[in-house]
Scaffold this active site. Structure first.
Site, PDB file in Angstrom:
ATOM      1  N   CYS A   7       1.116  -1.112  -0.141  1.00  0.00           N
ATOM      2  CA  CYS A   7       1.096  -2.218   0.841  1.00  0.00           C
ATOM      3  C   CYS A   7       1.833  -1.895   1.952  1.00  0.00           C
ATOM      4  O   CYS A   7       2.802  -1.398   2.022  1.00  0.00           O
ATOM      5  CB  CYS A   7       1.598  -3.526   0.432  1.00  0.00           C
ATOM      6  SG  CYS A   7       0.669  -4.108  -0.974  1.00  0.00           S
ATOM      7  N   HIS A  26       5.090   0.270  -4.994  1.00  0.00           N
ATOM      8  CA  HIS A  26       4.853  -0.871  -4.200  1.00  0.00           C
ATOM      9  C   HIS A  26       5.698  -0.716  -3.035  1.00  0.00           C
ATOM     10  O   HIS A  26       6.880  -0.218  -2.887  1.00  0.00           O
ATOM     11  CB  HIS A  26       5.670  -2.038  -5.102  1.00  0.00           C
ATOM     12  CG  HIS A  26       4.876  -2.579  -6.384  1.00  0.00           C
ATOM     13  ND1 HIS A  26       3.679  -3.255  -6.055  1.00  0.00           N
ATOM     14  CD2 HIS A  26       4.842  -2.096  -7.654  1.00  0.00           C
ATOM     15  CE1 HIS A  26       3.222  -3.395  -7.319  1.00  0.00           C
ATOM     16  NE2 HIS A  26       3.684  -2.865  -8.349  1.00  0.00           N
TER      17      HIS A  26
END
Length: 394
Positions: A195, A153
């Site tokens: 991301c 992440h």
């Protein structure tokens, strides 16, 4: 100033002299080995796909020739034996369950709470405690091509490690610069599947580094599909299509990196893959993917370990090569700061006399052993001779 002072000054200059000679004679590291550092920064069951991403790349690089002793695998390793796993000791990246990524021969180097920013940076820079075994160290050198794969992440210029800490883009850039200064790689490929992944390498400034990411700033990196039996998503889109590209290749394939980069479809990824090549010197259409994802080196047969000063020892010695021209006597004299001898008639006279034959014999002997060592020994011999001369005049 007495003669001993001159002697120690000359000794101090020998390493600089050797370095100058190596540089001017054109010596640079060649690609000799491959390493892979594969990192999953997530933990917990719902991040199953991140572990599957990493194990998928692990399987791919092993299939293409990188052995386990040159792969550093860092992941939480809390999925295969999780109580919620309907397939104990198995991890899949596809709902058809054809390939068990966990298998019987997986070697995890850093697991559980060992997956930290500190250990990540220590692996890159080689700054380990003396108790860390060699099997957990990235023992690369100036001839190494390294694949650094990271998934987890992330956000704008950061990557989270197990929801407890994070690494910033500046930290990564500085660590890679330390690697370059310590000659820990020849070329480095950074691949990030998170991301806003492109922001993580935005601060890189070290030459020889190539980077590719799954998403631009402001974009997410999406999962590919859900496995109903497992109950969670099992692979991310970027890694899924990377694997699809490699499944059609073997260790003898000549597919280039530009083909890999061009294979990503934004509509399928639901984001825009990005690569940064401004720090990389080679043209990407000339770089096989196996330069980083495999371990295939070209074999060149020679009669000697290297061409050396004289340029002899190469397989086709009947014709003069570029190396022969490169290591001619004029270049050697210019290297050691004696260009005036090149222009003078005395230099050409020396080649025709007995001392010229002796010089050729010396050069031939230098071909037999490491060149940098001998350049240093030649410098040391000159230093001792000059110091002896100075002593004799005192």
């Amino acid at each position: 100033m007495d003669g001993s002072c001159y002697f120690f000054i000359l000794l101090a200059l020998v390493p600089l002299w050797t370095s100058k000679a190596s540089t001017q004679l054109g010596f640079s590291a060649i690609h000799t080995n491959n390493w892979a550092f594969l990192v999953c920064t997530s933990r917990f069951w719902f991040n199953y796909r991140h572990m599957a991403n990493t194990l998928s790349i692990y399987r791919t690089v092993k299939r293409l020739g990188i052995p386990d002793n040159r792969i550093i695998l860092m992941l939480a390793d809390d999925v295969a034996c999780n109580s919620r796993n309907n397939y104990p000791a198995q991890v899949f990246n596809n709902e058809n369950h054809q390939i068990n990524l966990y298998g019987n021969n997986i070697e995890v180097d850093y697991r559980g709470y060992e997956v930290t920013v500190e250990n990540f940076l220590r692996v890159l820079t080689g700054r380990h405690d003396s108790t860390v075994p060699r099997s957990k160290q990235l023992l690369s050198d100036e001839g190494s091509h390294i694949l650094l794969y990271m998934t987890g992440h992330g956000g704008d210029q950061f990557l989270k490690f197990q929801d407890s800490e994070e690494i910033q883009s500046h930290d990564l850039a500085d660590a890679i610069e330390q690697m370059r200064e310590k000659r820990r790689f020849k070329e480095l490929l950074v691949m990030v599947d998170t991301c806003q992944a492109a922001t993580l390498y935005s601060q890189l400034y070290s030459p020889g580094v190539l980077a590719i990411s799954s998403s631009l700033k402001g974009e997410n990196s999406y999962s590919h599909h859900l496995d109903a039996d497992v109950g969670v998503s099992v692979v991310d889109r970027f890694t899924f299509y990377t694997l699809a590209f490699f499944e059609n290749l073997d260790i003898y394939s000549n597919a280039s990196l530009i083909r890999l980069f061009q294979s990503y479809n934004p509509e399928l990824l639901m984001s825009h893959a990005h690569y940064r090549g401004d720090l990389f010197s080679r043209s990407l259409d000339q770089v096989p993917v196996t330069n980083f994802f495999g371990s295939v080196m070209e074999t060149v047969h020679t009669k000697a370990a290297f061409h050396g000063f004289t340029g002899h020892g190469i397989g086709h010695s009947a014709e003069p090569s570029d190396m022969t021209e490169k290591f001619d006597h004029a270049t050697l004299l210019e290297t050691f700061g004696m260009p005036e001898m090149v222009a003078s008639n005395s230099y050409h006279e020396v080649k025709d006399c007995e001392s010229g034959a002796l010089w050729h014999w010396v050069l031939h002997q230098l071909d037999m052993i490491d060149i940098e060592l001998h350049v240093g020994l030649v410098g040391l011999l000159v230093s001792v001779s000059i110091s002896s001369l100075l002593y004799s005049r005192v």
